[in-house]
Design an enzyme around this catalytic site. Structure first.
Site, PDB file in Angstrom:
ATOM      1  N   LEU A   1     104.728  47.340   5.350  1.00  0.00           N
ATOM      2  CA  LEU A   1     104.324  46.363   4.325  1.00  0.00           C
ATOM      3  C   LEU A   1     104.846  46.690   2.935  1.00  0.00           C
ATOM      4  O   LEU A   1     104.772  45.860   2.036  1.00  0.00           O
ATOM      5  CB  LEU A   1     102.817  46.181   4.333  1.00  0.00           C
TER       6      LEU A   1
ATOM      7  N   PHE B   1      99.346  53.680   8.157  1.00  0.00           N
ATOM      8  CA  PHE B   1     100.759  53.522   8.532  1.00  0.00           C
ATOM      9  C   PHE B   1     101.285  52.120   8.230  1.00  0.00           C
ATOM     10  O   PHE B   1     102.493  51.905   8.214  1.00  0.00           O
ATOM     11  CB  PHE B   1     100.956  53.868  10.018  1.00  0.00           C
ATOM     12  N   LYS B   2     100.381  51.175   8.005  1.00  0.00           N
ATOM     13  CA  LYS B   2     100.817  49.807   7.697  1.00  0.00           C
ATOM     14  C   LYS B   2     101.760  49.772   6.489  1.00  0.00           C
ATOM     15  O   LYS B   2     102.587  48.876   6.376  1.00  0.00           O
ATOM     16  CB  LYS B   2      99.608  48.909   7.407  1.00  0.00           C
ATOM     17  N   ASP B   3     101.607  50.735   5.582  1.00  0.00           N
ATOM     18  CA  ASP B   3     102.494  50.765   4.415  1.00  0.00           C
ATOM     19  C   ASP B   3     103.959  50.906   4.811  1.00  0.00           C
ATOM     20  O   ASP B   3     104.837  50.439   4.082  1.00  0.00           O
ATOM     21  CB  ASP B   3     102.139  51.958   3.506  1.00  0.00           C
TER      22      ASP B   3
END
Ligand SMILES: *Cc1c(COP(=O)(O)O)cnc(C)c1O
Length: 497
Positions: free
Chosen positions: A115, A110-112
């Protein structure tokens, strides 16, 4: 919209908060207010594209960026190329429980969601603040942030990125994803320690005034891609609105009714974004804060005492192996209605004694919003198997922690409002542990690519291409440093004495 430090002091615009990452008093930037969103507004988001929903939320916070600019940056971040499927998918998996898949981006975590957007926000922020120096992004990662930040910043002009990860603290796939990263401006280093060591090392470098001075002379300034940066947090508010709108669309909830969100938590960034959505007017009942055996947050919510003095556990959900949750500082600021002196005092206690106590009043406020719960590795594995066999749905290890926390919360509280479990990684990213859970193998599969194939055969899902291709890519980074050596390593990489 202006931003302040959680420890008092300065007032800055969004661009400056994002360009700097952290306030000069060591505090985190927080918005001065919560832009209001009405039920009518939310109705307008139902059935809309993610890009429209994102622009709607973000322009309320990024008021020093033009509306057209926000739309343009959002379009670049959530492109078809980066997110071949829809950026987020809501699936109804069981009666009363939906799963929000947030891992359809380039690195399968989920960091995408944040980011992919942060580099665009940051480049514009640097432009707006008139900063001419090259921006050095320092990242401490428990695994997923590192790769997502590398993907976001690789070959972005005007930036360098240096990632520190705990040498033994990430999965094999995560490690390979980072070590094979290409790009002229990227460096990846292993730290001989755990995530907290890497994170405190990075924070120390940020707070080193002499070093900042030295780097400024060499033409560099630091910023952060960790969730201490407001630019990391603000994109995450969007998908809470998006999830709600989708739940209305598929008939799971009636417009205006409350839902509960269940969030697998580490640094408290994801769940805090949900808190912001709620403060803006999203109808939310409870947030269930799900932890693994590193249960410092569950204890904090139950007792009001945050105590980091405990054993650090290495678990099968490594992105949540954290004992110092940075973003809690932001929550404390809002819980105390902006009492920066109080927050600074607690943070001082944490640094000096390893613990702080917020007292009965704030504990009760906290408990009104959050339910804390933790799940060990054994139960995590059992949950992956249960959900796979009962509902034909494959959870990754982090999401499985949240799933069981959801069940436990419902049982304990009797609250059966529709629950949305945030799914933070593709099961393939932690293929080894997931496979072991569903096959009830005694030992795990040592070869990560064998695990990928086996998991694919078993589940009928195909292995993401970018993950399969890791097998044939060359390892480009091999530096290892001690926590004390991090600063020297940064200086060496940047060529300052
Ligand atoms: C980062 C991460 C988490 C924890 O999110 P926080 O915002 O740090 O609380 C949970 N699951 C996965 C897969 C992650 O990568």
């Amino acid at each position: 919209m202006l931003y302040k430090s959680t420890r008092g002091g300065e007032q800055v615009c969004a661009a400056e908060a994002i360009a700097r990452g952290i306030a000069s008093d060591g505090g985190l930037f927080v918005p001065e207010g919560f832009p209001a969103v009405t039920v009518e507004d939310i109705k307008g988001l139902v059935g809309q594209d993610y890009l429209v929903q994102a622009a709607f939320v973000l322009e309320k916070y990024l008021t020093d960026y033009g509306k057209d600019e926000v739309r343009e940056l959002v379009g670049k971040a959530y492109s078809q190329e980066a997110f071949p499927d829809k950026p987020v998918v809501l699936r109804k998996v069981a009666e009363g429980v939906s799963v929000l898949e947030l891992w359809h981006g380039p690195t399968f975590a989920f960091k995408d969601m944040a980011l992919q957007l942060l580099p665009h926000l940051l480049i514009k922020a640097v432009e707006k603040t008139g900063e001419k120096k090259e921006v050095v992004i320092l990242v401490a990662t428990s695994g997923d942030t590192g790769k997502a930040a590398l993907e976001g910043f690789a070959d972005v002009a005007g930036t360098r990125i240096i990632v520190f990860y705990p040498e033994q603290g990430v999965s094999q796939i995560q490690k390979l994803q980072m070590l094979t990263q290409t790009g002229k401006n990227v460096d990846v280093l292993a730290v001989q320690g755990n995530f907290d060591d890497a994170q405190s090392g990075v924070k120390e470098i940020f707070n080193d005034k002499a070093l900042a001075e030295q780097l400024a002379q060499a033409g560099y300034c630091f910023s952060s891609a960790n969730s201490i940066n407001w630019g990391r947090l603000v994109p995450q508010i969007v998908y809470y609105f998006s999830a709600y709108a989708k739940a209305v669309e598929d008939g799971s909830v009636r417009l205006g009714d409350k839902v509960n969100f269940v969030v697998p938590t580490g640094n408290f960034g994801n769940i805090l974004a949900g808190f912001y959505a709620r403060c803006m007017g999203l109808p939310v009942g409870k947030f269930v804060c799900a932890s693994n055996s590193n249960n410092v947050l569950a204890d904090f919510i139950a007792t009001g005492v945050y105590d980091r003095r405990r054993k650090f556990h290495k678990t099968i959900s490594p992105s949540m192996d954290i004992l110092v949750s940075s973003n809690l500082e932001r929550l404390l600021y809002h819980l105390t209605d902006g009492d920066a002196v109080q927050v600074a005092g607690w943070m001082k206690d944490l640094a000096e004694k390893g613990s702080y106590d917020v007292g009965k009043h704030y504990r009760e406020r906290l408990q009104g919003l959050f339910f804390g719960c933790w799940v060990d590795d054994g139960l995590t594995e059992k949950t992956i198997a249960d959900v796979f066999f009962r509902h034909k749905y494959l959870l990754d290890t982090h999401t499985a922690v949240a799933w069981l926390a959801c069940e436990q919360y419902r049982e304990v509280s009797g609250d059966d409002r529709h629950a949305i479990v945030l799914s933070t990684a593709s099961p393939f990213k932690f293929a080894d542990a997931v496979l072991k859970s569903v096959e009830s193998l005694v030992s795990s599969v040592a070869e990560p690519f064998v695990a990928l194939t086996r998991l694919s055969d078993l589940s009928g899902l195909s292995v993401p291409k970018a993950m399969k291709s890791l097998e044939n890519m060359s390892v480009l980074h091999d530096k290892v440093v001690s926590p004390e050596g991090m600063k020297a390593a940064v200086k060496e990489l940047l060529g300052v004495k």
